[in-house]
Design a protein around this motif. Structure first.
Motif, PDB file in Angstrom:
ATOM      1  N   SER A  23      -0.491  -1.177 -11.873  1.00 36.81           N
ATOM      2  CA  SER A  23       0.079  -2.506 -11.638  1.00 36.81           C
ATOM      3  C   SER A  23       1.539  -2.610 -12.065  1.00 36.81           C
ATOM      4  N   GLY A  24       1.979  -1.802 -13.001  1.00 33.19           N
ATOM      5  CA  GLY A  24       3.367  -1.853 -13.449  1.00 33.19           C
ATOM      6  C   GLY A  24       4.309  -0.988 -12.638  1.00 33.19           C
ATOM      7  N   LYS A  25       3.771  -0.224 -11.710  1.00 34.90           N
ATOM      8  CA  LYS A  25       4.613   0.662 -10.897  1.00 34.90           C
ATOM      9  C   LYS A  25       5.255  -0.110  -9.747  1.00 34.90           C
ATOM     10  N   ALA A  26       6.432   0.324  -9.371  1.00 37.17           N
ATOM     11  CA  ALA A  26       7.123  -0.286  -8.235  1.00 37.17           C
ATOM     12  C   ALA A  26       6.469   0.163  -6.936  1.00 37.17           C
ATOM     13  N   THR A 110       3.175   1.872   1.803  1.00 36.47           N
ATOM     14  CA  THR A 110       4.131   1.301   0.862  1.00 36.47           C
ATOM     15  C   THR A 110       3.264   0.743  -0.254  1.00 36.47           C
ATOM     16  N   GLY A 111       3.348   1.382  -1.407  1.00 36.44           N
ATOM     17  CA  GLY A 111       2.436   0.990  -2.478  1.00 36.44           C
ATOM     18  C   GLY A 111       2.833   1.561  -3.816  1.00 36.44           C
ATOM     19  N   GLN A 112       1.898   1.442  -4.758  1.00 32.77           N
ATOM     20  CA  GLN A 112       2.144   1.821  -6.144  1.00 32.77           C
ATOM     21  C   GLN A 112       1.560   3.180  -6.518  1.00 32.77           C
ATOM     22  N   THR A 113       0.908   3.824  -5.566  1.00 32.79           N
ATOM     23  CA  THR A 113       0.346   5.150  -5.828  1.00 32.79           C
ATOM     24  C   THR A 113       0.382   5.968  -4.540  1.00 32.79           C
ATOM     25  N   GLY A 114       0.305   7.272  -4.693  1.00 34.02           N
ATOM     26  CA  GLY A 114       0.506   8.181  -3.577  1.00 34.02           C
ATOM     27  C   GLY A 114      -0.661   8.273  -2.614  1.00 34.02           C
ATOM     28  N   THR A 152       6.171  12.556  -0.275  1.00 31.20           N
ATOM     29  CA  THR A 152       7.433  11.897  -0.597  1.00 31.20           C
ATOM     30  C   THR A 152       7.133  10.598  -1.331  1.00 31.20           C
ATOM     31  N   GLY A 153       8.098  10.170  -2.124  1.00 29.88           N
ATOM     32  CA  GLY A 153       8.011   8.891  -2.818  1.00 29.88           C
ATOM     33  C   GLY A 153       7.331   8.983  -4.161  1.00 29.88           C
ATOM     34  N   GLY A 154       7.471   7.909  -4.895  1.00 31.98           N
ATOM     35  CA  GLY A 154       6.818   7.810  -6.192  1.00 31.98           C
ATOM     36  C   GLY A 154       7.622   8.413  -7.329  1.00 31.98           C
TER      37      GLY A 154
END
Length: 168
Positions: A23-26, A110-114, A152-154
């Motif tokens: 929940s604290g991740k962008a 588009t989310g907070q986890t991979g 990619t991302g995270g």
């Protein structure tokens, strides 16, 4: 490159399994690509490609199974978060060198986890569905080389498999 953590994130301080709190991740754009292959007799490959499998259209069914699997990964793999996937592609191509079929899956969110587990699950289920639909003709088929190719991302940054780096 971000520093890698050696702490297992799915264990609490008592060593008990738990779902990680993201929940604290962008929210960021994240993608993953996974691959796998099904090695088979050349006659089996030709049967599948010609559309003459007794169970029906192997490629279309396997593609749909892979998409469904990606969407349900959180129900299959303990501690995975349910994700609102924004893209899933399942590409299946013939590989005469195996002989057999190569599977490549792309997942996006588009989310907070991979989305690595979604891509890997989809690749696995696509290969398993190919096997299931053609096993009457070839029980010796082999499912091989299921692996993550790219993410990619995270926070942990991007990843590209060595085989992909050398190909570019």
């Amino acid at each position: 490159m971000p520093e890698k953590s050696t702490t297992l994130t799915h264990l609490n301080s008592s060593g008990e399994a738990h779902m990680v709190d993201v929940s604290g991740k962008a929210e960021t754009s994240r993608t993953a690509r996974a691959r796998g292959s099904v090695r088979m007799k050349l006659e089996t490959l030709e049967m599948i490609l010609s559309g003459n499998a007794k169970k029906g259209d192997v490629l279309a069914t396997a593609r749909i199974a892979g998409i469904m699997a990606a969407k349900r990964t959180h129900e299959l793999i303990p501690l995975c978060h349910p994700l609102g996937l924004t893209k899933i592609t399942v590409d299946i191509s013939e590989n005469r060198d195996l002989p057999g079929l190569d599977v490549e899956v792309l997942t996006k969110v588009t989310g907070q986890t991979g989305v690595e587990m979604e891509a890997l699950t989809a690749a696995s289920i696509t290969c398993l569905t190919i096997y299931d639909m053609a096993k009457a003709a070839d029980k010796a088929m082999e499912i091989t080389d299921i692996r993550l190719i790219e993410k990619t991302g995270g926070k942990s940054g991007d990843y590209l498999a060595a085989e992909e780096k050398s190909a570019s």
